[in-house]
Design a protein around this motif. Sequence first.
Motif: not given
Length: 380
Positions: A198-199, A279-281, A308-309
């Motif tokens: 994710q990060a 959170v775009r996992k 995305v940020t």
Amino acid sequence: MLALRMTAAGPAGCVDAPLTANDAARAVETVLEKFLDAGLCRAREVDPVFAGDVADRVAAFTRRGGKRLRTAFAWCGWRAAGGEGDAGAVLQLGAALELVQACALIHDDVMDGSLLRRGEPAVHVDFARMHRAAEMTGPPESFATAAAVLAGDLALAWADDLLTENALRSPHGWRLYREWQALRGEMVAGQYRDIHAQAAGSSGVDEAMTIATLKSALYTVERPLALGASLTAADARTVDALRSAGRCAGLAFQLRDDLLGAFGDPALTGKPSGDDLRVRKLTYLLAVATRLAEDSGDEEAVDALGPVTAPRSDRTIDRMRAALERTGARAVVEAKITELAGTSLRHFEETGAAPLVRREFAALVDQAVGMVPDLTGEST
């Protein structure tokens, strides 16, 4: 109905009735209640504040658990490996698995910032409410995060206590411990790979499948099956077949969970819809959609699904859902679930388990991932 009985000799108490996988899933409640009551008594002896704030919440969260599928899968592994007679050890193993699940969910909700679990506020959300109600000092969120981490730790400690008791009584205790040792390490590794991807804004299909395997498939189905078998003198061929069956079923389970996370109804799932998208996992669903969008030149979908940020708004989540549908990723994942479920049943047949046990396993897979083809020779 399988000719199997729990007796007064087992930790579950005196229950003289035939036992099936579904019966085991229900009977484990008795074992959990007894153990949680004892755990709460010990906690009160240690410190009443800790007991009231942390231990009580862990016990309450565990008691309102889901379908107890891990217990049922452990039972299937035990029966497929020749287990019979007193099922007390299997039920105690199941109770330990349910406590590991409680630990994983409590920590997962903290890491994901999820607000709802099992139809009620997540544990860290409840701790934040307690902080505000008591007019404590400092940020409620910081306190809640720390307290929820400790609650998850307690659930894991209780699970280890149960497993240790079981291993010490079992003639196959070393095998049981080694499976348990692997399960805990894999679960932590999967959680880390999840937050790492994710990060990093990862989108790879292979990475998504690695995460799904480590984070869910192994500890949801494969390890419970193998743990159940480790209570017997199972041969390597049987255990290998159980591992293969469990990995396929566990992956199918996680892929179904990914779909529910993106498209499910919170009233039915007990958790918010769209949190993974917000959170775009990195899920297999997202990875497949990204690959399909790139291959087809669908720049709108690539943009909607890209990193995305900051967390996405409801409008951008709707764009992501539309992209998942338009690229065909949702249909691809549905087909993959069906394929994995069918392969799982074929592997389970290789154990040589009795037809009734195979039917029980097929029904569990159906319950976990949706309707699957009947490959057992009998109706599920």
